[in-house]
Structures are given as C-alpha cells and as structure tokens.
Design a protein around this motif. Structure first.
Motif, PDB file in Angstrom:
ATOM      1  N   ALA A 264      18.413  -1.789  -8.523  1.00  0.00           N
ATOM      2  CA  ALA A 264      17.267  -1.242  -9.259  1.00  0.00           C
ATOM      3  C   ALA A 264      16.217  -0.667  -8.319  1.00  0.00           C
ATOM      4  N   SER A 265      15.467   0.304  -8.830  1.00  0.00           N
ATOM      5  CA  SER A 265      14.287   0.791  -8.106  1.00  0.00           C
ATOM      6  C   SER A 265      13.062  -0.026  -8.475  1.00  0.00           C
ATOM      7  N   LEU A 266      13.058  -0.578  -9.692  1.00  0.00           N
ATOM      8  CA  LEU A 266      11.941  -1.379 -10.182  1.00  0.00           C
ATOM      9  C   LEU A 266      12.460  -2.292 -11.279  1.00  0.00           C
ATOM     10  N   VAL A 267      11.977  -3.537 -11.295  1.00  0.00           N
ATOM     11  CA  VAL A 267      12.294  -4.483 -12.355  1.00  0.00           C
ATOM     12  C   VAL A 267      11.023  -4.714 -13.174  1.00  0.00           C
ATOM     13  N   VAL A 268      11.141  -4.648 -14.483  1.00  0.00           N
ATOM     14  CA  VAL A 268       9.991  -4.820 -15.371  1.00  0.00           C
ATOM     15  C   VAL A 268      10.228  -6.048 -16.245  1.00  0.00           C
ATOM     16  N   VAL A 269       9.290  -6.990 -16.191  1.00  0.00           N
ATOM     17  CA  VAL A 269       9.356  -8.188 -17.021  1.00  0.00           C
ATOM     18  C   VAL A 269       7.988  -8.409 -17.657  1.00  0.00           C
ATOM     19  N   GLY A 270       7.943  -9.249 -18.663  1.00  0.00           N
ATOM     20  CA  GLY A 270       6.698  -9.477 -19.376  1.00  0.00           C
ATOM     21  C   GLY A 270       6.090 -10.839 -19.094  1.00  0.00           C
ATOM     22  N   ARG A 271       4.830 -10.945 -19.425  1.00  0.00           N
ATOM     23  CA  ARG A 271       4.117 -12.232 -19.393  1.00  0.00           C
ATOM     24  C   ARG A 271       3.300 -12.333 -20.661  1.00  0.00           C
ATOM     25  N   ARG A 272       3.664 -13.298 -21.497  1.00  0.00           N
ATOM     26  CA  ARG A 272       2.935 -13.466 -22.755  1.00  0.00           C
ATOM     27  C   ARG A 272       1.565 -14.071 -22.476  1.00  0.00           C
ATOM     28  N   VAL A 273       0.522 -13.421 -22.948  1.00  0.00           N
ATOM     29  CA  VAL A 273      -0.845 -13.901 -22.738  1.00  0.00           C
ATOM     30  C   VAL A 273      -1.114 -15.045 -23.697  1.00  0.00           C
TER      31      VAL A 273
ATOM     32  N   ASP B  12       8.390   4.542 -19.528  1.00  0.00           N
ATOM     33  CA  ASP B  12       7.552   5.480 -18.787  1.00  0.00           C
ATOM     34  C   ASP B  12       7.912   5.477 -17.302  1.00  0.00           C
ATOM     35  N   ALA B  13       8.171   4.294 -16.747  1.00  0.00           N
ATOM     36  CA  ALA B  13       8.548   4.203 -15.339  1.00  0.00           C
ATOM     37  C   ALA B  13       9.859   4.925 -15.074  1.00  0.00           C
ATOM     38  N   ALA B  14      10.820   4.769 -15.986  1.00  0.00           N
ATOM     39  CA  ALA B  14      12.103   5.455 -15.824  1.00  0.00           C
ATOM     40  C   ALA B  14      11.943   6.966 -15.950  1.00  0.00           C
ATOM     41  N   LYS B  15      11.121   7.404 -16.900  1.00  0.00           N
ATOM     42  CA  LYS B  15      10.903   8.834 -17.081  1.00  0.00           C
ATOM     43  C   LYS B  15      10.256   9.455 -15.851  1.00  0.00           C
ATOM     44  N   ARG B  16       9.253   8.804 -15.293  1.00  0.00           N
ATOM     45  CA  ARG B  16       8.573   9.344 -14.113  1.00  0.00           C
ATOM     46  C   ARG B  16       9.509   9.421 -12.910  1.00  0.00           C
TER      47      ARG B  16
ATOM     48  N   ALA C 185      12.733   9.938 -13.240  1.00  0.00           N
ATOM     49  CA  ALA C 185      13.892  10.740 -13.661  1.00  0.00           C
ATOM     50  C   ALA C 185      15.180   9.952 -13.462  1.00  0.00           C
ATOM     51  N   THR C 186      15.156   8.699 -13.915  1.00  0.00           N
ATOM     52  CA  THR C 186      16.324   7.844 -13.764  1.00  0.00           C
ATOM     53  C   THR C 186      16.601   7.143 -15.078  1.00  0.00           C
ATOM     54  N   SER C 187      17.652   6.337 -15.091  1.00  0.00           N
ATOM     55  CA  SER C 187      18.042   5.628 -16.307  1.00  0.00           C
ATOM     56  C   SER C 187      17.280   4.313 -16.433  1.00  0.00           C
ATOM     57  N   LEU C 188      17.307   3.768 -17.634  1.00  0.00           N
ATOM     58  CA  LEU C 188      16.698   2.473 -17.910  1.00  0.00           C
ATOM     59  C   LEU C 188      17.805   1.507 -18.323  1.00  0.00           C
ATOM     60  N   ARG C 189      17.890   0.414 -17.616  1.00  0.00           N
ATOM     61  CA  ARG C 189      18.893  -0.615 -17.882  1.00  0.00           C
ATOM     62  C   ARG C 189      18.193  -1.785 -18.564  1.00  0.00           C
TER      63      ARG C 189
ATOM     64  N   ALA D 258       0.827  -1.204   0.000  1.00  0.00           N
ATOM     65  CA  ALA D 258       0.000   0.000   0.000  1.00  0.00           C
ATOM     66  C   ALA D 258       0.868   1.263   0.000  1.00  0.00           C
ATOM     67  N   GLU D 259       1.967   1.233   0.742  1.00  0.00           N
ATOM     68  CA  GLU D 259       2.870   2.391   0.755  1.00  0.00           C
ATOM     69  C   GLU D 259       3.523   2.577  -0.615  1.00  0.00           C
ATOM     70  N   TRP D 260       3.953   1.479  -1.220  1.00  0.00           N
ATOM     71  CA  TRP D 260       4.543   1.580  -2.564  1.00  0.00           C
ATOM     72  C   TRP D 260       3.512   2.121  -3.543  1.00  0.00           C
ATOM     73  N   ALA D 261       2.289   1.607  -3.449  1.00  0.00           N
ATOM     74  CA  ALA D 261       1.227   2.049  -4.356  1.00  0.00           C
ATOM     75  C   ALA D 261       0.920   3.527  -4.169  1.00  0.00           C
ATOM     76  N   ALA D 262       0.993   4.017  -2.932  1.00  0.00           N
ATOM     77  CA  ALA D 262       0.748   5.439  -2.678  1.00  0.00           C
ATOM     78  C   ALA D 262       1.833   6.287  -3.336  1.00  0.00           C
ATOM     79  N   ARG D 263       3.076   5.830  -3.261  1.00  0.00           N
ATOM     80  CA  ARG D 263       4.164   6.570  -3.913  1.00  0.00           C
ATOM     81  C   ARG D 263       3.999   6.555  -5.428  1.00  0.00           C
ATOM     82  N   GLU D 264       3.541   5.414  -5.965  1.00  0.00           N
ATOM     83  CA  GLU D 264       3.314   5.330  -7.408  1.00  0.00           C
ATOM     84  C   GLU D 264       2.152   6.222  -7.825  1.00  0.00           C
TER      85      GLU D 264
END
Length: 301
Positions: A262-271, A183-187, A189-193, A19-25
């Motif tokens: 990392a501040s956030l890791v982004v991965v995919g899930r193929r539907v 978009d996550a990196a832009k919001r 203000a950090t780099s994308l690896r 909930a705290e993470w979601a509030a920051r997001e």
C-alpha cells in the motif's frame, strides 16, 4: 481559516521523514505546509547552566524549523511553507494544532530490522484526542516506498502509486472515513483496496460442528454487506478502481497484510466522549504498530 497540512517537527529522523511526506501531501492537495516546532521550556535551575541557557535554547529552537523549511522549499518549490514555534507539552500543542489543519502528520520510529512503527506515548495520545485526521509516518519512509517498482524492480518515485488500503467495519460504516480513503486514492490516481475482516456470531462459533455450507453462506452474506456499503461510493468516485476484500478472521491482521503493498493505510477511530478518556480501538491500535505503510487515522462519530 487557512487550510494547511501540518506536521509536528522536533529535528528527529522520524519527524524529518514526516515533514517530507507532509510536503508531498501538500503538493497533492495544493495546500500550504505548516511546520510546527514544539519545544518544552527548560526548568529555571537548568536554564542557568552555560550549555542550557536561554541563548542556546533559542538558537536550537529557531534553527530546527528554519533548516527544515529551507530544505523542503528546495525539494518542493511549489509548496508554500509556514513555520510556527510553540512552547508547551507536545501532546497538547499538536492536538490543538490539528484543529486548524486538514491533516496532522507525525513521525514514528520504525522497528529495527522489520517493517512497522514504534508509536510513542505522545503519538498515541495525539491520535486519541485529535479532532482531525492524523497520519503516522515511519522514520525511514521515502517517496519511492509509496510507488510501484519500475519495470526492472528498482524502487522509483516516478512510477504509479501503490493502492490505498481502507480498513472498514461494515456494521458501523462512516462517511467521513470512507470519503477520506476514496479522496486519497483519487489524488494518487490509484486503486482503493477495501479490507474487511469477519467472524461468525458466537452462537455459530462455539460448540457447533464444522459446516462448510454455513461458512460459505456467512462469507457470502458478509461480502454482500461490504458491496452494499461501497456501492454508492463507486458511483461518487467513478475514476477510482475499487477492490473489495471480505476475509474470515482478524481485521487487524488482514489490514496489516495489505499494508505491505500500500501507499497509504486508512483506518478509523470512533470518537467517544467518555469520562475515562479517549480510546483508539484495538484494530487501529494494532495497525498503527505493525503497518509497513503510512497510516491515516480518521476520527468519526
């Protein structure tokens, strides 16, 4: 339809961290935060017991989201907080709640003594069936974990964000996944690896003698393929610094290693619309269980 950042809440330590993470997001995206408290009705014979009666159950089902909302409003006064209580099975309720959200956030227990997640059956089921991105947050996650240490090495939430990490399959790149990460990196203000793991084709890997020149050629070709996929997104997001990493070996291992900074890791899930049920994929499954940063799982076609 009202866009929200939605979080599953059950009063546990991990759901409070989520909930705290979601509030920051919600602050980053300038969106309302919806707290969805899911409770499973007590079976009728148990409901007659003095300590498990209707009044006791109502007290706790109302208290948990109310106290969570009050705390979040104090710590994040700019975020509009919406409360919703729903009876049912958490897996079904949360997967349904994700349909009307920009993002669904769930909490997971952290491994004792080491980094990583302990993703339960409900969390995995929601990730496997949700139509919208789902973020998994560890129980002990705090804002400072997502930021660089201050100049003397002390954790701080006032310093710049750590990079966002994107695990990318260059053979099947998806725009939804890539755009979410940029978009996550832009919001933030950090780099994308951008991390990609590659292995030689089976006819090279088996029965062939060691050939450094061939290995170098394969590595160069894979790096060029990664650069080709990322190139148009560099133009679309010129303010985002991009670091491309094409590495030999397991993609899951490389993404988990990158998660430590990392501040956030982004991965995919193929539907996959399969009669045998939804699947997460082995790389995403491994990252979910071993990442030390919050993980966003983005479904894509």
């Amino acid at each position: 339809m009202l866009r929200t950042i939605t979080v599953g809440l059950d009063g546990s330590l991990e759901s409070r961290a989520a909930a705290e993470w979601a509030a920051r997001e919600a602050e980053l995206r300038d969106l309302p935060l919806k707290l969805v408290h899911v409770w499973e009705p007590v079976p009728e014979p148990m409901a007659q017991a003095p300590l498990l009666g209707a009044e006791t159950q109502q007290h706790w089902t109302e208290r948990i989201p109310r106290e969570a909302a009050e705390g979040i409003s104090l710590r994040h006064p700019g975020v509009e907080v919406i409360r919703e209580q729903i009876a049912g099975h958490p897996r079904d309720v949360l997967a349904e709640a994700a349909k009307s959200a920009d993002l669904l956030v769930l909490g997971c227990r952290g491994f004792s003594g080491i980094g990583g997640f302990m993703v339960g059956s409900v969390g995995l089921a929601v990730v496997a069936h949700a139509d919208r991105p789902v973020v998994l947050v560890r129980a002990l996650e705090v804002a400072a974990d997502e930021h660089e240490p201050d100049p003397v090495g002390i954790p701080s939430a006032a310093t710049p964000f750590r990079p966002v990490v994107l695990g990318l399959d260059v053979e099947h790149p998806d725009e939804t996944l890539i755009e979410f990460a940029f978009d996550a990196a832009k919001r933030r203000a950090t780099s994308l690896r951008v991390v990609h793991g590659w292995n030689p084709p089976p006819y090279y890997a088996y029965g062939a003698p060691a050939n450094p020149a061939l290995h170098e050629a394969l590595a160069l070709g894979d790096a060029e393929a990664l650069a080709e996929v990322v190139r148009p997104w560099r133009h679309k997001y010129p303010d985002v610094e991009v670091v491309e990493e094409s590495r030999y070996g397991s993609a899951a291992v490389h993404v988990v290693d990158a998660s430590r900074e990392a501040s956030l890791v982004v991965v995919g899930r193929r539907v996959r619309r399969s009669p045998f049920g939804a699947h997460i994929g082995h790389v995403t499954h491994a990252v979910l269980h071993h990442s030390t940063a919050p993980v966003a799982v983005v479904p894509h076609g």
